[in-house]
Design a protein around this motif. Structure first.
Motif, short mmCIF file in Angstrom:
data_model
loop_
_atom_site.label_atom_id
_atom_site.label_comp_id
_atom_site.label_asym_id
_atom_site.label_seq_id
_atom_site.Cartn_x
_atom_site.Cartn_y
_atom_site.Cartn_z
N GLY A 282 -30.59 -24.28 -30.65
CA GLY A 282 -31.98 -24.38 -30.25
C GLY A 282 -32.28 -23.74 -28.92
O GLY A 282 -33.13 -24.22 -28.17
N GLN B 216 -36.35 -23.79 -24.25
CA GLN B 216 -37.72 -23.70 -24.76
C GLN B 216 -37.99 -22.25 -25.16
O GLN B 216 -38.34 -21.43 -24.32
CB GLN B 216 -38.73 -24.15 -23.69
CG GLN B 216 -38.43 -25.52 -23.09
CD GLN B 216 -37.61 -25.42 -21.81
OE1 GLN B 216 -37.46 -24.36 -21.25
NE2 GLN B 216 -37.09 -26.54 -21.36
N ILE B 217 -37.82 -21.92 -26.46
CA ILE B 217 -37.86 -20.52 -26.86
C ILE B 217 -38.98 -20.23 -27.85
O ILE B 217 -39.07 -19.11 -28.36
CB ILE B 217 -36.51 -20.07 -27.47
CG1 ILE B 217 -36.19 -20.88 -28.72
CG2 ILE B 217 -35.40 -20.21 -26.43
CD1 ILE B 217 -34.96 -20.36 -29.46
N SER B 218 -39.85 -21.18 -28.10
CA SER B 218 -40.94 -20.94 -29.05
C SER B 218 -41.83 -19.79 -28.56
O SER B 218 -42.31 -19.80 -27.42
CB SER B 218 -41.77 -22.21 -29.21
OG SER B 218 -42.87 -21.99 -30.06
N GLY B 219 -42.01 -18.81 -29.40
CA GLY B 219 -42.87 -17.69 -29.08
C GLY B 219 -42.24 -16.62 -28.21
O GLY B 219 -42.92 -15.68 -27.81
#
Length: 347
Positions: free
Chosen positions: A55, A71-74
């Motif tokens: 993740g 935190q890798i969303s987008g």
């Protein structure tokens, strides 16, 4: 040494600071050796490759360094992003970073990506809160819509002009840094050293004394030497052993010569109250497993309350509770380099 005393000194050429309250060492900061990034440093990084199953994503930092971002969303590989170091890297691992930036000073914290104007809950007086709310509204006027502000508890006794200036400085710094996305990986803002962190974080309550170059004179080295041993003596003759391993921190609590019916509970309560301080001073975090002295299960509720009170205000800690084997588990954020590593090679 009575009262609240801040001592600023050096370990070799590295900045060091100690906080002593009524003769007891409460906090200790020593900068890491070499070019290791300081916690709080902000970089322009380049997203590299995601790590399936974990993740997260590796990001490229300057000087051949590698960071790990959760935190890798987008975020796509090759994208330029602004990240902040959240703690020291474990040996052989990438530096932990986050895109949730905090621009911290003595009175104000600006929070890009987390809008809203907030005042520390420790400030209870309604008139003071109202005055601070006005300062926050005025100070953040014209700031980016997604930039928030937190006014720290030290604002309660600070001069309004100083708070207003601090808000403006952090607001402008946050705006400049978050907009600096053009170019290769680069250090944009260095993290605070031990002296800066002491000035920023130990201001409330105000120290009774600030001493320079006084570790030897005020006995701080003796206090540090006590932290280099696993054994911690407790009131009543008991003790606990704190032994970090690669996977976790193991702690064993012993009653010592006390054979009274309440000996185990007394030793366990003493250990629980001192545990956050010991972990903080030794720079230990991650998984922590405590083997408390044997006691009836009915006493666990009492110890649970003591632990909750002791860890209140200790930052990112999670009290997981009791295992089926009667061990107590908790986690604490790894936000410092272990003291043993910082003191390697020192006599």
């Amino acid at each position: 040494m009575k009262g609240r005393v801040v001592i600023l000194d050096h370990v070799g050429d590295r900045a060091a600071a100690a906080l002593v309250v009524d003769g007891r060492l409460e906090d200790l900061l020593i900068d890491p050796e070499g070019d290791a990034p300081l916690t709080g440093a902000i970089y322009r990084a380049i997203a590299d490759r995601p790590v399936k199953g974990q993740g997260g994503m590796f990001v490229r930092l300057p000087g051949g360094l590698s960071g790990f971002l959760r935190q890798i969303s987008g975020i796509a590989p090759g994208q330029r992003i602004i990240v902040q170091v959240t703690g020291p890297a474990e040996p052989g691992k990438a530096i932990p970073v986050t895109t949730r930036l905090l621009f911290r000073s003595r009175w104000a914290i600006v929070t890009p990506g987390a809008p809203g104007l907030n005042i520390s809950r420790r400030i209870k007086d309604e008139d003071t809160r109202a005055a601070l709310q006005t300062l926050a509204d005025d100070g953040m006027a014209g700031a980016a819509p997604d930039h928030g502000l937190i006014l720290r508890s030290a604002c309660e006794t600070a001069e309004p002009e100083a708070i207003a200036e601090d808000i403006r400085a952090m607001r402008d710094l946050a705006a400049a840094v978050t907009a600096d996305l053009a170019g290769d990986a680069e250090l944009l803002l260095d993290g605070p050293d031990a002296h800066d962190s002491a000035w920023r974080d130990w201001a409330e309550p105000e120290p009774d004394e600030v001493a320079q170059d006084a570790f030897a004179e005020l006995g701080i080295w003796d206090m540090i030497d006590a932290l280099r041993t696993a054994r911690v003596d407790l009131p009543g003759g008991g003790h606990m052993m704190i032994e970090p391993t690669r996977a976790l921190v193991a702690i064993d609590v012993n009653t010592g010569p006390d054979t009274s019916p309440a000996a185990a509970l007394k030793a366990n309560i003493s250990a629980a109250r001192d545990l956050p301080r010991q972990l903080r001073l030794r720079g230990l975090g991650g998984q922590v497993v405590v083997d408390f002295a044997p006691m009836p299960k009915k006493d666990r509720g009492t110890l649970d309350q003591v632990l909750k009170a002791a860890f209140r205000g200790e930052g990112e800690s999670n009290l997981a509770g009791w295992t089926t084997l009667g061990l107590y588990e908790l986690t604490r954020k790894r936000d410092r380099t272990p003291l043993a590593s910082l003191l390697e090679g020192l006599e």
